[in-house]
Write an enzyme that holds these catalytic residues in place. Structure first.
Site, PDB file in Angstrom:
ATOM      1  N   HIS A 146     -54.337 -39.142 -48.360  1.00 55.99           N
ATOM      2  CA  HIS A 146     -54.665 -39.268 -46.938  1.00 55.99           C
ATOM      3  C   HIS A 146     -54.582 -40.733 -46.518  1.00 55.99           C
ATOM      4  O   HIS A 146     -55.002 -41.599 -47.272  1.00 55.99           O
ATOM      5  CB  HIS A 146     -56.094 -38.751 -46.705  1.00 55.99           C
ATOM      6  CG  HIS A 146     -56.563 -38.923 -45.297  1.00 55.99           C
ATOM      7  ND1 HIS A 146     -56.168 -38.079 -44.272  1.00 55.99           N
ATOM      8  CD2 HIS A 146     -57.374 -39.854 -44.732  1.00 55.99           C
ATOM      9  CE1 HIS A 146     -56.733 -38.487 -43.158  1.00 55.99           C
ATOM     10  NE2 HIS A 146     -57.466 -39.559 -43.398  1.00 55.99           N
ATOM     11  N   GLY A 199      -3.436 -34.448 -57.367  1.00 54.30           N
ATOM     12  CA  GLY A 199      -3.403 -33.709 -58.633  1.00 54.30           C
ATOM     13  C   GLY A 199      -3.006 -32.262 -58.438  1.00 54.30           C
ATOM     14  O   GLY A 199      -3.484 -31.600 -57.517  1.00 54.30           O
ATOM     15  N   CYS A 246     -18.507 -36.624 -49.002  1.00 52.00           N
ATOM     16  CA  CYS A 246     -19.946 -36.873 -48.814  1.00 52.00           C
ATOM     17  C   CYS A 246     -20.248 -38.356 -48.615  1.00 52.00           C
ATOM     18  O   CYS A 246     -20.894 -38.746 -47.649  1.00 52.00           O
ATOM     19  CB  CYS A 246     -20.724 -36.346 -50.007  1.00 52.00           C
ATOM     20  SG  CYS A 246     -22.476 -36.728 -49.906  1.00 52.00           S
ATOM     21  N   ALA A 265     -25.979 -27.252 -39.671  1.00 51.82           N
ATOM     22  CA  ALA A 265     -26.440 -28.630 -39.885  1.00 51.82           C
ATOM     23  C   ALA A 265     -25.504 -29.665 -39.255  1.00 51.82           C
ATOM     24  O   ALA A 265     -25.955 -30.572 -38.550  1.00 51.82           O
ATOM     25  CB  ALA A 265     -26.596 -28.890 -41.379  1.00 51.82           C
ATOM     26  N   ALA A 315     -24.108 -31.077 -51.045  1.00 52.04           N
ATOM     27  CA  ALA A 315     -23.780 -32.115 -52.031  1.00 52.04           C
ATOM     28  C   ALA A 315     -24.670 -32.022 -53.267  1.00 52.04           C
ATOM     29  O   ALA A 315     -24.201 -32.135 -54.401  1.00 52.04           O
ATOM     30  CB  ALA A 315     -23.918 -33.495 -51.382  1.00 52.04           C
TER      31      ALA A 315
END
Length: 471
Positions: A450, A116, A43, A184, A319
């Site tokens: 506004h 790992g 990410c 996306a 994420a």
């Protein structure tokens, strides 16, 4: 010799893993994190953040080219310096990677750089610069994430066939680009390269672009992208892709079943993800479905002491979902270890927003109108177009709308869907509303400032009940 016994070890340091590690440390647990590549994971280093830096450059270029629409004159030709654009994006990624490094130090989290592999539910070996280390913990959180899915007949080579990773650091600007997949990632890169002046074609297997979004959003986006010069092919499929010296030859079947062969200089595949769950030692320790680790609402796997979060578990693969799961799992572990102050809450998937940073932007939360009806709700839905919003017109961004979906009987807000300028920053208002279980009454009574584009959120709620003021 470095410590090898911990309360919690987190395998993977993406937005799920590093956030879980920080929350564990905050709760007084002795915590370590294992990372094979870069702190911050995909990410921060190769995904969400650096792509937004690229898209920002494209957006500035777009505004510069349309300066005269705002009464401004820019002398001379405006052109993109691809190398400088990519360099800026990498600088942003580096800054955030250093930020995570600082957070690990600040929270006294031990960092073990290397590959790992689990040797049991609560033990693992790390192969890295220091050779092989054996680590044990009371609990282990697997946060190994996912990677781009390859086309079976044309795996990414980084030269002509790209994943998002190659598309972020291109060696050359494509002349004619094929983007396969309109989720996306596909749409963001299509939008970036289109703004940079590339001839872009998007091929989507389903009958509409951004297929997870509300149908009205999909239709509006397709119209907008076509107007911007893209070729959009829905209900279409790439049957074959051959790499040549000059680019790629694609056999594309269109929605009518006709197959044409077209040449492109480059191709981006954005057809989904594959979880990083192989070769981690998980085989006998967890249950998997298509490679995704099966967990309970708090991240527990079937093995005591072994937990999983983020993109290596069932979706949505976002994420912010991973980070939220990281906190939930850290608190559930602390509770198991005797902390009576923590009260973990399982994640409500109905309240996870989705954002796509193409031009125009898309943001949504909850059920689409079609899904709400499918689920048996009697629906009230309303749409308010940006053309009725003063701020949007003043910004020169009058393309877009906000749509809200309510349950007609209970007045519960079921979903909200937006397309247009800055909607990714606005969606959170509806996410808070949904988390607080709001109805239309509270939203109607809320005073919106506004002039802001956010007033169109208020108007869409009013429109759902036939009360819109400015249309």
């Amino acid at each position: 010799m470095a410590d090898t016994k911990y309360d919690v070890i987190v395998l993977g340091s993406g937005p799920g893993g590093y956030v879980a590690a920080i929350r564990c440390a905050q709760l007084g647990l002795k915590t370590a994190i294992v990372e094979r590549e870069l702190l911050g994971g995909i990410c921060l280093n190769w995904g969400c953040i650096p792509t937004k830096a690229l898209l920002r450059s494209a957006e500035i270029l777009h505004y510069a080219r349309h300066a005269k629409d705002y009464g401004l004159k820019i002398a001379g030709e405006i052109e993109a310096d691809l190398e400088a654009v990519v360099k800026r994006s990498r600088g942003v990624a580096k800054q955030l990677n250093q930020g995570v490094t600082h957070l690990m130090k600040k929270n006294k989290i031990a960092v073990h750089m290397g590959e790992g592999t689990l040797t049991g539910p609560t033990s693992l070996t790390v192969k890295g610069e220091k050779g092989e280390e054996k680590l044990t913990a009371k609990h282990v959180i697997v946060a190994t994430g996912a990677r781009a899915r390859d086309l079976p007949f044309a795996p990414a080579d980084g030269e002509r066939v790209w994943t998002y990773r190659h598309a972020m650091t291109p060696k050359e600007m494509p002349k004619k680009l094929l983007v396969i997949g309109s989720g996306a990632i596909g749409i963001e890169f299509a939008s970036f390269y289109n703004d940079m002046g590339v001839d872009v074609t998007v091929v989507e297997m389903l009958d509409r672009v951004v297929p997870v979004e509300d149908e009205d959003v999909s239709a509006f986006l397709e119209k907008s992208l076509t107007k911007q010069g893209m070729t959009i092919m829905t209900g279409a499929g790439v049957e074959d892709l051959k790499v040549t010296d000059k680019g790629v030859k694609a056999k594309i079947q269109d929605s009518k079943g006709k197959v044409n062969e077209t040449e492109f200089s480059h191709c981006i595949t954005a057809i989904g993800i594959v979880p990083n769950t192989e070769n981690v030692g998980l085989d006998k320790l967890v249950e998997m479905d298509r490679g995704f680790i099966q967990i309970d609402d708090y991240g527990r796997t079937k093995s005591k002491g072994l937990w999983a979060i983020g993109d290596c578990t069932p979706g949505p693969w976002l994420a912010h979902k991973a980070s939220h799961e990281g906190v939930t799992t850290a608190e559930a572990i602390a509770k198991e270890l005797g902390n009576k102050e923590v009260h973990p809450h399982p994640l409500d998937r109905a309240n996870i927003p989705g954002c796509t940073y193409c031009h125009p932007q898309i943001a949504s939360v909850g059920l689409t109108e079609a899904k709400a009806k499918e689920a048996g709700h009697d629906v009230k839905a309303g749409t308010f177009p940006f053309i009725g919003n003063g701020k949007a017109i003043a910004l020169g961004e009058a393309e877009g709308f906000v749509k809200t979906v309510f349950d007609a009987k209970t007045s519960e807000l079921l979903g909200a869907h937006m397309i247009g300028a800055e909607v990714t920053e606005m969606i959170q208002g509806f996410v808070v509303g949904k988390t607080l279980e709001t109805t239309e009454a509270e939203l109607m009574q809320t005073v919106f400032p506004h002039p802001t584009i956010s007033e169109s959120m208020h108007e869409s709620v009013l429109a759902s009940y036939g009360r819109a003021l400015h249309i």
